[in-house]
Design a protein around this motif. Structure first.
Motif, PDB file in Angstrom:
ATOM      1  N   GLU A 369       0.810  -1.228   0.000  1.00 63.59           N
ATOM      2  CA  GLU A 369       0.000   0.000   0.000  1.00 63.59           C
ATOM      3  C   GLU A 369       0.842   1.277   0.000  1.00 63.59           C
ATOM      4  O   GLU A 369       0.333   2.361  -0.225  1.00 63.59           O
ATOM      5  N   MET A 370       2.138   1.151   0.314  1.00 68.47           N
ATOM      6  CA  MET A 370       2.992   2.345   0.380  1.00 68.47           C
ATOM      7  C   MET A 370       3.496   2.707  -1.020  1.00 68.47           C
ATOM      8  O   MET A 370       3.803   1.823  -1.821  1.00 68.47           O
ATOM      9  N   THR A 371       3.593   4.010  -1.283  1.00 63.92           N
ATOM     10  CA  THR A 371       4.046   4.446  -2.606  1.00 63.92           C
ATOM     11  C   THR A 371       5.499   4.057  -2.817  1.00 63.92           C
ATOM     12  O   THR A 371       5.885   3.592  -3.876  1.00 63.92           O
ATOM     13  N   PHE A 372       6.325   4.273  -1.797  1.00 64.50           N
ATOM     14  CA  PHE A 372       7.759   4.049  -1.966  1.00 64.50           C
ATOM     15  C   PHE A 372       8.394   3.674  -0.632  1.00 64.50           C
ATOM     16  O   PHE A 372       8.187   4.352   0.374  1.00 64.50           O
ATOM     17  N   ILE A 373       9.137   2.566  -0.638  1.00 69.64           N
ATOM     18  CA  ILE A 373       9.865   2.163   0.577  1.00 69.64           C
ATOM     19  C   ILE A 373      11.352   2.271   0.274  1.00 69.64           C
ATOM     20  O   ILE A 373      11.876   1.554  -0.580  1.00 69.64           O
ATOM     21  N   SER A 374      12.021   3.173   0.952  1.00 70.00           N
ATOM     22  CA  SER A 374      13.442   3.401   0.700  1.00 70.00           C
ATOM     23  C   SER A 374      14.280   2.292   1.339  1.00 70.00           C
ATOM     24  O   SER A 374      13.915   1.758   2.380  1.00 70.00           O
ATOM     25  N   THR A 375      15.417   1.973   0.708  1.00 72.34           N
ATOM     26  CA  THR A 375      16.303   0.947   1.269  1.00 72.34           C
ATOM     27  C   THR A 375      17.316   1.563   2.231  1.00 72.34           C
ATOM     28  O   THR A 375      18.078   0.858   2.865  1.00 72.34           O
ATOM     29  N   GLY A 376      17.330   2.885   2.333  1.00 68.81           N
ATOM     30  CA  GLY A 376      18.357   3.539   3.161  1.00 68.81           C
ATOM     31  C   GLY A 376      17.802   4.522   4.156  1.00 68.81           C
ATOM     32  O   GLY A 376      17.282   5.571   3.783  1.00 68.81           O
ATOM     33  N   GLY A 377      17.895   4.185   5.450  1.00 65.94           N
ATOM     34  CA  GLY A 377      17.415   5.088   6.505  1.00 65.94           C
ATOM     35  C   GLY A 377      18.362   6.255   6.703  1.00 65.94           C
ATOM     36  O   GLY A 377      17.985   7.416   6.617  1.00 65.94           O
ATOM     37  N   GLY A 378      19.639   5.924   6.976  1.00 73.21           N
ATOM     38  CA  GLY A 378      20.645   6.963   7.225  1.00 73.21           C
ATOM     39  C   GLY A 378      20.822   7.863   6.024  1.00 73.21           C
ATOM     40  O   GLY A 378      20.906   9.089   6.139  1.00 73.21           O
ATOM     41  N   ALA A 379      20.859   7.254   4.826  1.00 74.17           N
ATOM     42  CA  ALA A 379      21.070   8.032   3.602  1.00 74.17           C
ATOM     43  C   ALA A 379      19.884   8.953   3.332  1.00 74.17           C
ATOM     44  O   ALA A 379      20.066  10.113   2.949  1.00 74.17           O
ATOM     45  N   SER A 380      18.665   8.454   3.550  1.00 74.16           N
ATOM     46  CA  SER A 380      17.489   9.303   3.289  1.00 74.16           C
ATOM     47  C   SER A 380      17.434  10.461   4.276  1.00 74.16           C
ATOM     48  O   SER A 380      17.070  11.580   3.915  1.00 74.16           O
ATOM     49  N   LEU A 381      17.835  10.215   5.529  1.00 81.53           N
ATOM     50  CA  LEU A 381      17.887  11.306   6.514  1.00 81.53           C
ATOM     51  C   LEU A 381      18.884  12.377   6.095  1.00 81.53           C
ATOM     52  O   LEU A 381      18.629  13.568   6.225  1.00 81.53           O
ATOM     53  N   LYS A 382      20.041  11.936   5.584  1.00 81.20           N
ATOM     54  CA  LYS A 382      21.066  12.894   5.136  1.00 81.20           C
ATOM     55  C   LYS A 382      20.548  13.733   3.971  1.00 81.20           C
ATOM     56  O   LYS A 382      20.820  14.929   3.877  1.00 81.20           O
ATOM     57  N   LEU A 383      19.782  13.079   3.069  1.00 75.92           N
ATOM     58  CA  LEU A 383      19.201  13.827   1.946  1.00 75.92           C
ATOM     59  C   LEU A 383      18.226  14.871   2.457  1.00 75.92           C
ATOM     60  O   LEU A 383      18.207  16.006   1.983  1.00 75.92           O
ATOM     61  N   ILE A 384      17.413  14.476   3.452  1.00 71.00           N
ATOM     62  CA  ILE A 384      16.444  15.410   4.043  1.00 71.00           C
ATOM     63  C   ILE A 384      17.177  16.568   4.714  1.00 71.00           C
ATOM     64  O   ILE A 384      16.748  17.721   4.658  1.00 71.00           O
ATOM     65  N   GLU A 385      18.305  16.250   5.354  1.00 66.91           N
ATOM     66  CA  GLU A 385      19.110  17.294   6.019  1.00 66.91           C
ATOM     67  C   GLU A 385      19.699  18.284   5.020  1.00 66.91           C
ATOM     68  O   GLU A 385      20.151  19.363   5.389  1.00 66.91           O
ATOM     69  N   GLY A 386      19.721  17.859   3.744  1.00 66.66           N
ATOM     70  CA  GLY A 386      20.346  18.710   2.739  1.00 66.66           C
ATOM     71  C   GLY A 386      21.852  18.515   2.688  1.00 66.66           C
ATOM     72  O   GLY A 386      22.580  19.322   2.101  1.00 66.66           O
ATOM     73  N   ALA A 387      22.340  17.427   3.297  1.00 66.00           N
ATOM     74  CA  ALA A 387      23.791  17.172   3.318  1.00 66.00           C
ATOM     75  C   ALA A 387      24.227  16.539   2.002  1.00 66.00           C
ATOM     76  O   ALA A 387      23.434  15.915   1.304  1.00 66.00           O
ATOM     77  N   LYS A 388      25.491  16.706   1.678  1.00 64.12           N
ATOM     78  CA  LYS A 388      26.073  16.070   0.490  1.00 64.12           C
ATOM     79  C   LYS A 388      26.354  14.609   0.837  1.00 64.12           C
ATOM     80  O   LYS A 388      26.997  14.332   1.844  1.00 64.12           O
ATOM     81  N   LEU A 389      25.889  13.698   0.004  1.00 66.08           N
ATOM     82  CA  LEU A 389      26.185  12.285   0.238  1.00 66.08           C
ATOM     83  C   LEU A 389      27.455  11.916  -0.526  1.00 66.08           C
ATOM     84  O   LEU A 389      27.520  12.120  -1.744  1.00 66.08           O
ATOM     85  N   PRO A 390      28.486  11.387   0.159  1.00 70.30           N
ATOM     86  CA  PRO A 390      29.744  11.039  -0.511  1.00 70.30           C
ATOM     87  C   PRO A 390      29.549  10.195  -1.765  1.00 70.30           C
ATOM     88  O   PRO A 390      30.189  10.430  -2.788  1.00 70.30           O
ATOM     89  N   GLY A 391      28.631   9.221  -1.696  1.00 69.42           N
ATOM     90  CA  GLY A 391      28.394   8.343  -2.843  1.00 69.42           C
ATOM     91  C   GLY A 391      27.898   9.088  -4.066  1.00 69.42           C
ATOM     92  O   GLY A 391      28.256   8.766  -5.200  1.00 69.42           O
ATOM     93  N   LEU A 392      27.043  10.092  -3.852  1.00 69.16           N
ATOM     94  CA  LEU A 392      26.505  10.875  -4.978  1.00 69.16           C
ATOM     95  C   LEU A 392      27.547  11.861  -5.474  1.00 69.16           C
ATOM     96  O   LEU A 392      27.714  12.064  -6.680  1.00 69.16           O
ATOM     97  N   GLU A 393      28.248  12.474  -4.520  1.00 62.04           N
ATOM     98  CA  GLU A 393      29.291  13.450  -4.862  1.00 62.04           C
ATOM     99  C   GLU A 393      30.352  12.806  -5.766  1.00 62.04           C
ATOM    100  O   GLU A 393      30.778  13.382  -6.765  1.00 62.04           O
ATOM    101  N   ALA A 394      30.727  11.568  -5.422  1.00 61.53           N
ATOM    102  CA  ALA A 394      31.776  10.865  -6.171  1.00 61.53           C
ATOM    103  C   ALA A 394      31.327  10.577  -7.598  1.00 61.53           C
ATOM    104  O   ALA A 394      32.132  10.546  -8.528  1.00 61.53           O
ATOM    105  N   LEU A 395      30.013  10.356  -7.805  1.00 62.16           N
ATOM    106  CA  LEU A 395      29.523  10.072  -9.157  1.00 62.16           C
ATOM    107  C   LEU A 395      29.334  11.352  -9.968  1.00 62.16           C
ATOM    108  O   LEU A 395      29.397  11.336 -11.181  1.00 62.16           O
ATOM    109  N   GLU A 396      29.119  12.459  -9.279  1.00 64.11           N
ATOM    110  CA  GLU A 396      28.915  13.741  -9.977  1.00 64.11           C
ATOM    111  C   GLU A 396      30.222  14.267 -10.548  1.00 64.11           C
ATOM    112  O   GLU A 396      30.254  14.897 -11.583  1.00 64.11           O
ATOM    113  N   ASN A 397      31.337  14.020  -9.818  1.00 62.87           N
ATOM    114  CA  ASN A 397      32.614  14.630 -10.222  1.00 62.87           C
ATOM    115  C   ASN A 397      33.065  14.154 -11.597  1.00 62.87           C
ATOM    116  O   ASN A 397      33.239  12.994 -11.815  1.00 62.87           O
TER     117      ASN A 397
END
Length: 397
Positions: A369-397
């Motif tokens: 019944e849920m639209t979306f279940i995320s696989t990452g608790g800590g990572a999703s919190l960091k995204l909500i915080e507006g923090a840069k995620l090392p994993g995403l930063e490394a792929l952007e460079n």
């Protein structure tokens, strides 16, 4: 950030960083394979393009250099083979970057899969060590990060490894791009009213996320152990309940900020209280004003469940991170189960973040019944915080 479809991978050696950190029972059987299932689309895409596939993941926190069976990824290789429904076996390396892994990797045929042993058996993984990262990079021509649940960590297989691949040889897997796109879209342009339900045991881990959410949501609902820090900051007697005394002022500031910004802020009005943290003790439903000095609150009570349900009634977007009580014990799981049912019954877009919260939803039978279940608790919190995620930063460079 490039995704798998943006780069040429046909027939190449592909290294996929997955998140196979799945729960097991005391006999070593996997009890929830959701994270393995989540990686299947990326793996199948590479099989169809006749790639030679090397999979890597961490599992829990073993002592580096000490190969213990209970931390092995062997059960994951078996489950992966079952889920992929392929003829060939999923080859399992006995080490991470040692002779066995190198030999098995060199013998891979197009469409074959090799799973390396638990990355955290090597100290270089958590130290983000360049030498270890280079050894991992030697396995492949293409690097794919599909481990959203681990991309808030600056570890070798997530961050340092990307130095050894040019911009046309590294990308995000399908799961990673789906998670990032979903959270970004919801946080940037939510359909309102937007309600955040935040639970779990500690305020400290979610302080920045709460502060940031304040600028985005219309209502915040607080449950779980962290609620007692807010209740104590409000002047209530909370007995032996879990409280972070050093954060009382911060908790008070969040309540004041919500008031100032017109964000409705909900706290429990009653609790399931007990004299000790145990399944077999006396329990009482008590208003928060009546918690005895030597008792502790272990779940939200029925009046709070009704209040929270009312608060959710008009929601169009709901983000939920953290259970409402000690859901692992049946006696204190009713609040979390009811919250799951109530969220599932709304007509809102519902996003569930975090392993514990996903576990609650699974146990309550509401996953579909849920639209979306995320696989990452800590990572999703960091995204909500507006923090840069090392994993995403490394792929952007």
């Amino acid at each position: 950030m490039k995704t798998l479809k943006d780069i040429e991978i046909d027939g190449k050696r592909v290294f996929i960083r997955c998140d196979f950190n799945v729960p097991k029972d005391e006999f070593g059987n996997i009890t929830d394979d959701r994270r393995i299932r989540a990686a299947l689309n990326t793996i199948r895409y590479c099989i169809d393009r006749e790639c030679k596939i090397i999979l890597a993941s961490h599992y829990e926190r073993p002592e580096p250099g000490k190969y213990e069976d209970k931390y092995s990824l062997k059960p994951v290789a078996k489950r992966l083979h079952t889920l992929l429904k392929i003829k060939n076996e999923v080859f399992m390396a006995n080490d991470v970057v040692g002779e066995d892994a190198k030999e098995k990797a060199s013998k891979l045929q197009p469409g074959d899969i090799l799973l390396l042993e638990n990355l955290r058996y090597e100290a270089g993984e958590t130290n983000n060590d360049d030498t270890f990262a280079e050894k991992l990079a030697e396995f492949a021509d293409i690097y794919v990060n599909d481990a959203f649940g681990a991309c808030h960590r600056k570890h070798a297989s997530i961050y340092a490894i990307t130095k050894y691949f040019d911009k046309d040889s590294k990308c995000a897997g399908f799961l990673m791009s789906k998670e990032v796109n979903f959270f970004s879209k919801v946080l940037e342009n939510p359909v309102r009213p937007f309600v955040a339900v935040v639970g779990g045991s500690k305020v400290s881990g979610k302080l920045q996320a709460l502060t940031n959410l304040m600028n985005k949501v219309d209502k915040i609902i607080i449950g779980g152990g962290m609620a007692f820090t807010f209740l104590k900051a409000h002047g209530h007697e909370v007995g032996n309940s879990l409280v972070e005394d050093d954060l009382l002022e911060e908790a008070n500031n969040i309540i004041l900020k919500a008031k100032k910004q017109g964000v409705k802020f909900y706290l429990p009005v009653d609790v399931v209280a007990a004299p000790e943290f145990s399944e077999n003790t006396t329990v009482k439903f008590l208003p928060i004003q009546e918690i005895p000095k030597d008792w502790m609150g272990l779940d939200i009570g029925p009046a709070t469940t009704r209040l929270f349900r009312e608060a959710l009634n008009d929601a169009q977007t709901i983000m939920w991170n953290g259970p409402m009580g000690v859901y692992e014990m049946d006696r204190y799981s009713k609040g979390s189960m009811a919250m799951s049912n109530n969220i599932a019954q709304t007509h809102a877009t519902t996003i569930v973040g975090g392993g514990d919260t996903a576990d609650v939803v699974q146990r309550a039978g509401d996953a579909e019944e849920m639209t979306f279940i995320s696989t990452g608790g800590g990572a999703s919190l960091k995204l909500i915080e507006g923090a840069k995620l090392p994993g995403l930063e490394a792929l952007e460079n």
